[in-house]
Write a protein that holds these residues in place. Structure first.
Motif, mmCIF file in Angstrom:
data_model
loop_
_atom_site.group_PDB
_atom_site.id
_atom_site.type_symbol
_atom_site.label_atom_id
_atom_site.label_comp_id
_atom_site.label_asym_id
_atom_site.label_seq_id
_atom_site.Cartn_x
_atom_site.Cartn_y
_atom_site.Cartn_z
ATOM 1 N N GLN A 52 -3.271 10.105 1.374
ATOM 2 C CA GLN A 52 -3.396 8.659 1.259
ATOM 3 C C GLN A 52 -3.049 7.944 2.557
ATOM 4 O OE1 GLN A 52 -2.208 7.279 -2.945
ATOM 5 N NE2 GLN A 52 -0.717 8.801 -2.390
ATOM 6 N N ALA B 128 -13.571 9.450 0.389
ATOM 7 C CA ALA B 128 -14.600 8.808 -0.414
ATOM 8 C C ALA B 128 -14.014 7.649 -1.207
ATOM 9 C CB ALA B 128 -15.234 9.831 -1.357
ATOM 10 N N ASN B 129 -12.837 7.863 -1.780
ATOM 11 C CA ASN B 129 -12.275 6.828 -2.637
ATOM 12 C C ASN B 129 -11.760 5.629 -1.861
ATOM 13 O OD1 ASN B 129 -12.750 7.809 -5.212
ATOM 14 N ND2 ASN B 129 -11.131 9.299 -4.979
ATOM 15 N N SER C 87 1.842 6.808 -6.514
ATOM 16 C CA SER C 87 0.753 7.694 -6.877
ATOM 17 C C SER C 87 1.143 9.150 -6.648
ATOM 18 C CB SER C 87 -0.477 7.321 -6.051
ATOM 19 O OG SER C 87 -1.302 8.428 -5.909
ATOM 20 N N GLY D 234 -14.105 5.450 -6.071
ATOM 21 C CA GLY D 234 -13.969 4.219 -5.316
ATOM 22 C C GLY D 234 -12.617 3.586 -5.520
ATOM 23 N N SER D 235 -12.556 2.318 -5.207
ATOM 24 C CA SER D 235 -11.249 1.683 -5.315
ATOM 25 C C SER D 235 -11.375 0.255 -5.835
ATOM 26 C CB SER D 235 -10.560 1.707 -3.958
ATOM 27 O OG SER D 235 -11.446 1.288 -2.961
ATOM 28 N N THR E 29 -16.083 13.718 -10.244
ATOM 29 C CA THR E 29 -15.329 12.532 -10.641
ATOM 30 C C THR E 29 -16.300 11.532 -11.252
ATOM 31 O OG1 THR E 29 -13.860 12.897 -8.782
ATOM 32 C CG2 THR E 29 -13.793 10.731 -9.803
ATOM 33 N N ASP F 257 -17.371 17.818 -4.841
ATOM 34 C CA ASP F 257 -18.442 16.952 -5.296
ATOM 35 C C ASP F 257 -18.973 16.222 -4.060
ATOM 36 O OD1 ASP F 257 -20.090 15.148 -6.471
ATOM 37 O OD2 ASP F 257 -18.501 13.978 -7.418
ATOM 38 N N PHE G 21 0.984 4.242 -2.619
ATOM 39 C CA PHE G 21 0.820 5.652 -2.240
ATOM 40 C C PHE G 21 1.977 6.476 -2.786
ATOM 41 C CE2 PHE G 21 -1.669 4.604 1.918
ATOM 42 C CZ PHE G 21 -2.788 4.329 1.156
ATOM 43 N N THR H 97 -7.068 3.031 -4.868
ATOM 44 C CA THR H 97 -8.067 4.020 -5.273
ATOM 45 C C THR H 97 -7.988 4.235 -6.781
ATOM 46 O OG1 THR H 97 -6.453 5.661 -4.616
ATOM 47 C CG2 THR H 97 -8.239 5.244 -3.096
ATOM 48 N N ALA I 217 -7.926 -6.345 2.346
ATOM 49 C CA ALA I 217 -7.249 -5.291 3.095
ATOM 50 C C ALA I 217 -6.605 -4.264 2.175
ATOM 51 C CB ALA I 217 -6.181 -5.890 3.989
ATOM 52 N N LEU J 82 -8.042 15.139 -8.214
ATOM 53 C CA LEU J 82 -7.439 14.828 -6.919
ATOM 54 C C LEU J 82 -7.558 15.953 -5.923
ATOM 55 C CD1 LEU J 82 -4.060 13.181 -8.007
ATOM 56 C CD2 LEU J 82 -6.181 12.059 -7.398
ATOM 57 N N GLU K 1 0.831 -1.197 0.000
ATOM 58 C CA GLU K 1 0.000 0.000 0.000
ATOM 59 C C GLU K 1 0.870 1.253 0.000
ATOM 60 O OE1 GLU K 1 -4.027 0.755 2.454
ATOM 61 O OE2 GLU K 1 -2.214 1.048 3.623
ATOM 62 N N ASN L 187 -9.125 6.701 -8.756
ATOM 63 C CA ASN L 187 -8.745 7.983 -9.362
ATOM 64 C C ASN L 187 -7.230 8.116 -9.411
ATOM 65 O OD1 ASN L 187 -8.498 8.298 -6.576
ATOM 66 N ND2 ASN L 187 -9.108 10.446 -6.610
ATOM 67 N N ARG L 188 -6.573 7.657 -8.337
ATOM 68 C CA ARG L 188 -5.123 7.771 -8.322
ATOM 69 C C ARG L 188 -4.476 6.790 -9.302
ATOM 70 N NH1 ARG L 188 -2.514 10.898 -4.802
ATOM 71 N NH2 ARG L 188 -3.861 12.094 -3.443
ATOM 72 N N MET M 7 -14.226 6.345 -12.078
ATOM 73 C CA MET M 7 -12.969 6.708 -11.420
ATOM 74 C C MET M 7 -13.151 6.862 -9.916
ATOM 75 S SD MET M 7 -10.862 9.313 -13.791
ATOM 76 C CE MET M 7 -9.807 9.929 -12.506
#
Lengths: 555, 380, 445
Positions: C216, C251-252, A271, A390-391, A384, C276, A268, A401, A397, A473, A264, A403-404, A388
């Protein structure tokens, strides 16, 4: 879907619920009834009697006490009114409202001052009403939870596989005594593996909550947060045997989680790095290749973001399409702005690179204030698109995401595109020729002025692309550019001026370093450490990671 | 004796005579108009205006410091705001300690914000700031030490041009983030404020303000002379040589980095003094002075006034800040347009700045050509 | 003390007021001269995003007042300056307004640091400042009127709601690293531990820099912190621009309001216009006013605002209401005193009561804070808040928190004879230095 034993396939003929389900207590039976009544059984014309009942049902909602509201919701669920699902959905969305004269309406669009409404009972359109005339039936988070769970149980029988899956997902940690029996039946008959797996897990959690030792074995190895919640509770519970085995299961899970966390953090970092690369790569062209210190680079990014907003305004309701169209549009707008800056300012400053810094700083002030004056000093909303938000769940676990991820992919695409332009096209060749030796290039017949314009337009356009991505973002506002300009310069200098690969590697590695440091150093200290690192690095390698070689380096 | 003559040498120059003359005359004029002309008279200079001028003059001193390294050494520092702010913080810490038990919580030692954030005792780096001599020494030493360490690292490894500019920017940016942190013990975003008195004089008193204004003017005159003295000395010539052809100067046997380091440290100290004079006049110091944008702005003042002239830096600083005062009052919605346009137009049409324009107007034959020679553009 | 000296040595007092330059004597002002109202809000720079609407609000209020015939038979005139989000410039502009323009009152400031910067100037030149934003407390100045919320009018009721109504047991206190979040979080930590017995490991405190955009790691931490079996909520004092990326990340990463609600103290309707809100439905905010308040006074205010801005989608927010209340209080006090003279208004305004926009009344307390109802709202998909809870009656603003060791024993009372902003009740003395004391010193000279 065909094989799924749908309750309504029987009720559609007989109109009755299975006899053996009757013994189940509320709310299960209520929900079943609701499920039955909601799904395709809207033949019965609403009679006056029904309307009177419906009004009573709805009126029970219009109280101040949330507990009473909760009961009213149960009552609606247990009524077999076919409009119930619509009401519950409207209630959940905050669109179920009451007019001054006591009628119940559903608001269709709640933006602005006057809202189109329809009668909640008859579905008849009532035109627009002002906020003054309407009063919302408010709900809070607890009721929202209740409503969602109610709808999830209904959706368990939905013909739509996605809905069933979502519903199964939702029921994790939500199962109670009433639900456990019927759930077991649904699991028996479920055809979809995912639905079955989720529901079994949900049931196991419930059994653990009941103190069943065997449930621990079933939950072992699952990374789902709800499982951990349940195991945690069990581990802190009164039953010592259960607590020990739950604790052991938890430790096993923690081990697996460590790996996930490393993955993760890497994500991050990449991203964050991709954002840095996107913001910096346009600068790598204008600054690295042309030697123009463009302080308005941040504002070109901002223009790209505003273009996204503008395109979305032009195409209301289609954020996805608008976003895709914004990519060329953002590129164009920023490129044109770049051309204007090049022609208006920079061309007069040939050979005075440090002065381009000063002039373009002026330009950046003007552009910022222009946006404030013409559009607004406030931030603008950029929506958005669904695909795009949510994940993407890699496992229970680790979820990435979307969008990223899209921005990361986009950054790499832009990079590859730029490399191709610089390496494979005539423009790229000419740009490299002009940078290396302007006079020689000109004598070879290259129109250096044209190359200047095009290069600057390219760099600016890429800044615009960064803006399009950043709009997904962060804030779209007049200060957007300022927040990225310094980071961009750091990335370009760290990577080595004039080297696109350097920018890529520098951006990504700075992102990863930052995110690795953040958990133990905190966000501010991590950033300070990175800056000090850059300063010290430049002392060691005064020309960055990938220094330019040859004569151009002396320039 | 030699050092005295070294410092006096600039006075033989016409430009220095003129500059010091004009500056002292302006100081005297403002003082007279403030004290002797009754309030309400059109010629009266109000306390507000005196205060404003004082602020401009401290900015002018800062601009002179930047011009010394940029104009004569070719180092485009985008981090001079850091030295300015450090000087300001040193002064601010002194002023904070002077509040004593008059703060809101009445703690005799701890400043309000420390009581507020539950600090038990004064951190070690706050010790000594209750003594004026120590604080004033720190005004010079803190920026000087930072410049020494930073410069030693940078010049030794021959970081030049844009790379140097960017890492100076990184330096001030990192310091800004650090000072924003409340754990640092410098008051975080709120900075240091609510000052009461300086050397026993109340800061909420017009006479003190006038005094600070005059002190700033004198400091500017002194700073100017010191810079001039450096510029006309042999050291200054080596600097200009370094600026125009670093490699060649090196080959001539000069240890370029030592000269660079020396001048850089002097410049940082001047900036620190400017910051120290700025703080009591505006009444607050907070991390926003560390913002890279502010450092860029300083460079813009110098460019606008005319690089490598010193007096141009003074003109630029005063002009831009005066414009800022006027525009933010007269056309609050549009002043950034005006300021932005000013920067663009001046860089494009007045590459030598206002000083260049003046020099063109009053071109004189006997203008010495060695030290005021305009810099060849150092390339990025 | 001061008052008695004023009576016994009027000439001395006059000399003293002459000394402090720039205090115009409004009595000398011509009858038909307009009353000058200073507006000190940033119109450019980073704070323009929040402050421009407040400038517009004051201008609208002045326009309305003038349409009703002005004040004391005179017209009002706005003097607008731009401090450009630059803190020293705030002090300079304030000095300009008071000393050069000789305004009778100033409406202005947003950030704490700008208020701190202006404070000495307003005290020195004896001006009036109405400050409309929720703030950290720990301050009471003779010349400043705090029409925004003090911590006890926002954060304490909000955590009460979360604890009592939502059943929250674990707390994330996330904020931007400056004085308002620092103080709020210190007060809340103390409050949660003392009142609800929350264990220390159940409180996670996190600070981020201004404009922080990469959330993040932090959101991931919050998610982990919230998945350990106890109901968790985030109390957010995250400032301005950092909110959009924060909420986007929430949200994401799938942090739903129903699982981990976020209650924000710095996010209002104005901030939501840039977000949004679809994925944020159910997250909370605590304010003293929401645009969705269902009263006629509010609808009238909204209509006037929309007409004034000529923007159908224009929104109102809490600091705007604070200015509305502050402006009306000042006008009422001037009417009561029969003059706009600063000292007269200062004395007359304590106890003045004007209607607020949520159907109640706001009263100016002796500590220069006002009474306000506390509302908790849930974000809706249209960028508005749905009010889910509110205090049964209004709450009086507390200048000095009861939960901080340094200020527990302090009170402020600006009425004669106390006239003190930080009276220590245990020692029975007025601590520190105050404007009153300075005036005393000036008299002694």
């Amino acid at each position: 879907m065909r094989n799924f034993p749908l309750p309504w396939s029987t009720t559609a003929q007989g109109g009755a619920v299975h006899a053996d389900e009757v013994r189940i207590r509320t709310p299960w039976v209520l929900l079943m009834a609701l499920a039955v009544s909601l799904l395709g059984l809207a033949h019965a014309p609403s009679t006056l009697a029904q309307d009177a009942e419906a009004v009573v049902l709805l009126e029970a909602l219009d109280v101040d006490d949330y507990a009473a509201k909760g009961e009213a919701i149960d009552a609606i669920v247990s009524s077999d009114d076919e409009r119930a699902r619509d009401w519950l959905q409207a209630l959940l969305d905050g669109r179920l409202q009451r007019t001054d004269d006591g009628r119940f309406v559903v608001v269709l669009d709640n933006r602005g001052r006057d809202w189109p409404v329809e009668n909640a009972l008859t579905g008849e359109a009532l035109g627009e009403m002002s906020r003054r005339e309407l009063e919302r039936i408010g709900i809070n988070n607890a009721l929202r939870n209740q409503l969602r769970s109610a709808l999830a149980v209904v959706d368990l029988y939905s013909p739509d596989l996605e809905r069933r899956r979502a519903s199964a997902e939702r029921l994790l940690g939500e199962v109670d005594d009433d639900l456990s029996g019927p759930l077991a039946e649904v699991i028996e008959e479920a055809t979809d593996d995912r639905v079955r797996e989720r529901l079994s897990l949900a049931l196991a959690i419930h059994r653990l909550e009941q103190g069943e030792l065997e449930a621990v074995a079933e939950l072992e190895g699952s990374l789902h947060p709800e499982v951990r919640v349940a195991l945690n509770r069990a581990a802190q519970g009164d039953d010592p045997v259960l607590a020990t085995s739950a604790g052991e299961a938890l430790r096993g899970i923690e081990q697996t989680l460590k790996l996930n966390r490393a993955a993760e953090t890497l994500y991050f970092g990449l991203s964050m790095g991709s954002v840095l690369v996107l913001a910096a790569i346009g600068l790598a062209i204008t600054f690295g290749v042309m030697g123009v210190i463009n302080m308005a680079h941040g504002e070109l990014i901002m223009l790209g973001a505003y273009t996204t907003w503008a395109v979305q305004q032009l195409l209301p309701g289609q954020p996805g399409l608008a976003l895709i169209l914004s990519i060329p549009a953002g590129f164009l707008v920023s490129a044109l702005a770049g051309v204007a800056i090049e022609r208006g300012v920079i061309q007069f400053l040939k050979g005075r690179p440090l002065e381009t810094l000063l002039a373009t700083f002026g330009v950046s002030l003007i552009l910022q204030q222009l946006v404030r004056t013409v559009i607004s000093p406030q931030n603008r909303t950029v929506v958005t698109p669904e695909w795009m938000s949510g994940s993407l769940a890699v496992n229970d676990a680790l979820s990435l995401t979307l969008n990223r991820m899209a921005v990361l992919g986009f950054a790499l695409l832009v990079f590859v595109g730029l490399m191709l332009v610089m390496r494979r096209t005539r423009l790229g060749l000419e740009v490299r020729a002009v940078t290396q030796n302007r006079a020689m290039a000109r004598s070879m017949g290259i129109r250096a002025t044209r190359v200047d314009i095009l290069t600057f337009a390219l760099g600016s356009g890429v800044a615009g692309l960064a803006g399009v991505a950043l709009s997904q973002l962060t804030n779209v506002g007049p200060n957007l550019g300022q927040n990225y300009i310094i980071d961009s310069f750091m990335v370009v200098v760290f990577g080595g001026v004039g080297n696109l690969w350097g920018t890529l590697v520098a951006g990504l590695s700075l992102g990863v370093i930052n995110q690795v440091l953040e958990p133990w150093a905190g966000a501010v200290l991590a950033k300070i450490i990175v800056l000090v690192f850059i300063i010290l690095f430049i002392q060691k390698r005064p020309r960055g990671l990938f220094p330019q070689k040859g004569r151009a380096a002396e320039g | 004796m030699q050092s005295r003559s070294w410092l006096l040498r600039p006075f033989s120059e016409r430009s220095t005579q003129l500059f010091i003359g004009v500056l002292l005359a302006a100081l005297a004029l403002v003082t007279v108009l403030h004290l002797a002309v009754p309030a309400g008279h059109p010629l009266n200079v109000t306390a507000y205006t005196v205060n404003l001028f004082g602020k401009y003059l401290s900015y002018a001193l800062l601009a002179v410091a930047v011009d010394l390294v940029w104009g004569y050494l070719g180092i485009l520092s985008l981090g001079h705001g850091a030295f300015f702010a450090l000087g300001g913080y040193a002064m601010g810490m002194y002023l904070m300690r002077q509040i004593g038990d008059r703060g809101t919580y009445g703690d005799p030692v701890l400043p309000d914000f420390m009581v507020f954030l539950n600090w038990e005792s004064l951190p070690w780096y706050w010790q000594g700031f209750d003594m004026a001599w120590f604080a004033f020494a720190m005004v010079l030493l803190a920026p000087g030490a930072l410049a020494l360490v930073f410069g030693w690292l940078a010049f030794r490894s021959r970081v030049t041009g844009v790379y140097l500019s960017i890492i100076t920017q990184a330096m001030t940016f990192a310091l800004m983030l650090a000072f924003f942190r409340n754990e640092m013990g410098f008051g975080g975003n709120n900075g240091l404020t609510d000052f009461r008195d300086i050397l026993g004089f109340s800061l909420r008193n017009d006479a003190t303000r006038l005094g600070l204004f005059i002190a700033t003017g004198v400091a500017l005159a002194l700073g100017y002379v010191i810079c001039r003295a450096i510029v006309v000395s042999k050291l200054g010539r080596v600097c200009v040589a370094t600026r125009d052809a670093e490699a060649r100067t090196r080959f001539l046997g000069y240890r370029v980095e030592r000269f660079q380091l020396f001048v850089f440290v002097i410049s940082a100290m001047l900036a620190g003094v400017a910051g120290a004079l700025y703080v009591p006049q505006v009444g607050i110091i907070n991390p926003s002075e560390f913002e890279p944008i502010f450092s860029i702005e300083i460079v813009l003042w110098v460019a606008l006034g005319g690089r490598a002239t010193l007096y141009g830096a003074v003109i630029g600083a005063i002009l831009v800040n005066y414009a800022k005062t006027v525009f933010t009052g007269v056309m609050p919605d549009a002043w950034l347009f005006a300021l932005g346009a000013l920067f663009v137009l001046v860089t494009v049409f007045l590459p030598r700045g206002v000083a260049g324009l003046l020099a063109y107007r009053f071109k004189r034959q006997r203008r010495s050509s060695d030290d005021t020679a305009t810099p060849q553009e150092a390339s990025a | 003390m001061i008052t008695s000296q004023r009576k016994t040595h009027p000439s001395l007092w006059f000399a003293a007021s002459l000394l402090s330059l720039g205090v115009a004597s409004p009595a000398l002002a011509q009858e038909d001269d307009p009353i000058k109202v200073g507006v000190l809000h940033s119109l450019s720079g980073t704070m323009a995003i929040s402050e421009t609407v407040l400038k517009d609000t004051v201008e609208m209020l002045i326009e309305q007042q003038n349409a009703e015939g002005g004040l004391l038979g005179r017209q009002l005139e706005a003097v607008v300056v731009d401090p450009a989000s630059d803190w020293p410039l705030f002090a300079e502009r304030a000095r300009e307004l008071l000393a050069q323009e000789e305004v009778d009152v100033i409406f202005g400031n947003w950030t704490s640091v700008s208020r701190k910067s202006v404070l000495p100037v307003v005290e020195e030149l004896n001006g009036l400042l109405f400050y409309p934003v929720q703030y950290e407390g720990e301050e009471s100045s003779e010349n400043v009127f705090y029409t925004g919320a003090a911590p006890n009018q926002q954060s304490i009721p909000a955590v009460n709601y979360l604890h009592d109504q939502v059943g929250v047991e674990r707390w994330v206190l996330a904020g931007t690293d400056y004085v308002f979040p620092r103080t709020t979080n210190r007060i809340l930590s103390a409050y949660l531990q003392d009142e609800f017995g929350v264990a220390e490991e159940d409180i996670m405190v996190n600070y981020t820099p201004f404009g922080h955009s990469d959330w993040q790691n932090i959101v991931s931490d919050i998610r982990r912190f919230g998945s350990e079996g106890k109901k968790t909520a985030v109390v957010s004092t995250i400032n301005g621009d950092a909110n959009v990326p924060f909420y986007t990340e929430l949200a994401n990463q799938g942090v739903d309001a129903a699982d981990i609600p976020v209650v924000a103290f710095s996010v209002g309707e104005q901030e939501l216009t840039g977000i949004d809100t679809g994925p944020l439905v159910g997250h909370l905010a605590a304010w003293n006013y929401f645009m969705s308040v269902d009263t006629d006074a509010n609808y009238d205010f909204i209509d006037a605002w929309i007409e004034y801005t000529d923007d159908e989608m224009a929104v109102t927010n809490d600091p705007m209401e604070a200015h509305y209340i502050g402006f009306n209080m000042w006008a009422e006090a001037a009417r009561k005193a029969g003059t706009t003279d600063v000292d007269a208004v200062k004395d007359a305004i304590i106890g003045v009561t004007v209607p607020n926009l949520s159907g109640g009344y706001a009263a100016m307390m002796p500590n220069h804070h006002i009474t306000k109802p506390v509302l908790i709202g849930e974000i809706q998909d249209n960028g508005q808040f749905d009010i889910v809870w509110q205090t049964p009656s209004t709450v009086a603003g507390d200048a000095w928190s009861d939960y901080l060791p340094g200020s527990r024993d302090l009170i402020a009372d600006w009425r004669a004879p106390m006239r003190c902003g930080n009276f220590d009740v245990t020692e029975g003395s007025c601590g520190g230095s105050t404007a009153a004391e300075e005036a005393e010193a000036a008299l002694a000279e």
